[in-house]
Design an enzyme around this catalytic site. Structure first.
Site, PDB file in Angstrom:
ATOM      1  N   LYS A 158      33.981  51.582  38.485  1.00  0.00           N
ATOM      2  CA  LYS A 158      33.078  50.427  38.347  1.00  0.00           C
ATOM      3  C   LYS A 158      33.866  49.130  38.531  1.00  0.00           C
ATOM      4  O   LYS A 158      35.103  49.147  38.523  1.00  0.00           O
ATOM      5  CB  LYS A 158      32.394  50.479  36.973  1.00  0.00           C
ATOM      6  CG  LYS A 158      33.361  50.420  35.806  1.00  0.00           C
ATOM      7  CD  LYS A 158      32.690  50.835  34.486  1.00  0.00           C
ATOM      8  CE  LYS A 158      33.700  50.764  33.349  1.00  0.00           C
ATOM      9  NZ  LYS A 158      33.198  51.390  32.114  1.00  0.00           N
ATOM     10  N   TYR A 215      48.600  19.920  34.845  1.00  0.00           N
ATOM     11  CA  TYR A 215      47.609  19.210  34.026  1.00  0.00           C
ATOM     12  C   TYR A 215      48.020  19.192  32.560  1.00  0.00           C
ATOM     13  O   TYR A 215      48.518  20.189  32.031  1.00  0.00           O
ATOM     14  CB  TYR A 215      46.240  19.893  34.121  1.00  0.00           C
ATOM     15  CG  TYR A 215      45.581  19.748  35.467  1.00  0.00           C
ATOM     16  CD1 TYR A 215      45.212  18.493  35.944  1.00  0.00           C
ATOM     17  CD2 TYR A 215      45.320  20.863  36.257  1.00  0.00           C
ATOM     18  CE1 TYR A 215      44.587  18.363  37.185  1.00  0.00           C
ATOM     19  CE2 TYR A 215      44.700  20.740  37.486  1.00  0.00           C
ATOM     20  CZ  TYR A 215      44.344  19.483  37.943  1.00  0.00           C
ATOM     21  OH  TYR A 215      43.732  19.364  39.158  1.00  0.00           O
TER      22      TYR A 215
END
Ligand SMILES: *Cc1c(COP(=O)(O)O)cnc(C)c1O
Length: 338
Positions: free
Chosen positions: A34, A234
């Site tokens: 999956k 940042y």
């Protein structure tokens, strides 16, 4: 230009499958692919797992199964998640098998009845009498990687409820139970994470005879010297205290290198180096011990850099690390090796 490069090692998946089939003893191995094969590429993983002895494939949704059916005509394909009424026609046509854990049991499609023995998620609290389309009975463990006692309790509830139907295929074990709870192997084990060479227990995969199958690499795209007081990224979370060589890598959280993986280890020119500062959307910075040339290889996963290590830094499980990888072109380049 590809910002990063994913290499899936077919042989590693095949060997992991063989190892799990061995561990399973008489039980069948069903490969769980999956979420695009836990980010590894469902079709490629499925082929390798079948080569390694898996006898069926499990996915979460009908659409995942239909996509696999396009390329794999033969193998048994079981949908683990709930299937909507309007998907049943397509499921029948594609010869899928479906897990059913609530409501009406559909007809003319092979069904696995799912019993909730303590997961508290999908599944019947009381097993309905199997109809003629029922081929399997299943359950799912809540904490097989950490709590053997609760796992045994779930197993005993399951065995009690399903005892009259021992002629049906009974399956409950995920990777952790397949490896750690021999009594839970029953008729088939549904292994996901271990197939990819990642330990469900968060420890070294080699301890369980497993090898990681995915290598993720990029390169130094810029190399610069930070002077004391200068920062990278940042929020200025990394400020150089001394002259510090930095390598900038064109991979960030949009590629699946999560923001909370700052401080994790990667390999630069074969040596372990620390990711510093805030990971941005498209870039990360690595602290170097010397000036290196642009183009030098950076290994983000593989060669001993484990998803388990990144997960520990990020405060999550390796499942989430690999499922979040963005392996699709044009952002990344993907290949399969033997
Ligand atoms: C995902 C899943 C598995 C596989 O679990 P792993 O821990 O990855 O081995 C098995 N069974 C069900 C029902 C699942 O949803």
């Amino acid at each position: 230009m590809s910002r990063s490069h994913f290499t899936l090692d077919h042989g590693a998946i095949r060997r992991n499958a063989r190892r799990l089939a061995d561990v399973a003893g008489g039980a069948e191995l069903w490969a769980v692919v999956k979420a695009d094969g836990y980010g590894h590429g469902a079709a490629d993983v499925a082929r390798a797992a079948l080569d390694g002895g898996a006898s069926a494939l499990c996915v979460a949704t009908v659409s995942e199964a239909l996509e696999l059916r396009q390329v794999l005509r033969e193998p048994r394909l079981l949908v683990l998640g709930p299937v909507a009424e309007e998907e049943l026609g397509a499921a029948r046509e594609a010869r899928l098998e479906v897990a059913v854990g609530s409501g009406r049991v559909p007809e003319n499609v092979p069904v696995h009845l799912k019993l909730d023995t303590g997961m508290g998620r999908w599944g019947f609290y009381e097993l309905p009498s199997p109809t003629r389309d029922v081929v399997g009975l299943m359950s799912h463990f809540a904490s097989s990687e950490t709590d053997p006692e609760f796992t045994r309790l779930q197993l005993s509830r399951f065995l009690e409820a399903t005892a009259p139907y021992a002629h049906l295929t009974r399956h409950v074990a995920n990777s952790a139970a397949a490896l750690g709870t021999p009594d839970a192997r029953l008729d088939a084990v549904r292994c996901g994470i271990a197939l990819y060479g990642i330990s469900p227990f968060g420890d070294a995969p080699a301890a369980h005879g497993l090898e990681p199958a995915l290598r993720w690499t990029s390169e130094l795209a810029q190399v610069k010297l930070l002077q004391p007081g200068e920062s990278t990224g940042y929020g200025r979370r990394f400020v150089a205290e001394q002259p510090t060589w930095l390598g900038i890598v064109p991979v960030g959280y949009a590629d699946g290198f999560r923001r909370d993986m700052s401080e994790t280890g990667v390999l630069v020119a074969g040596e372990r180096r620390r990711v510093v500062g805030t990971v941005s959307m498209d870039a990360l910075a690595v602290e170097l011990d010397r000036e290196l040339t642009v183009g030098e290889e950076v290994v983000l996963l593989g060669d001993g850099v484990l998803a388990e290590d990144h997960a520990r830094i990020a405060g999550t499980i390796p499942y989430e690390i690999v499922c979040g990888l963005n392996t699709q072109a044009p952002r990344a380049h993907r290949e399969v090796v033997e």
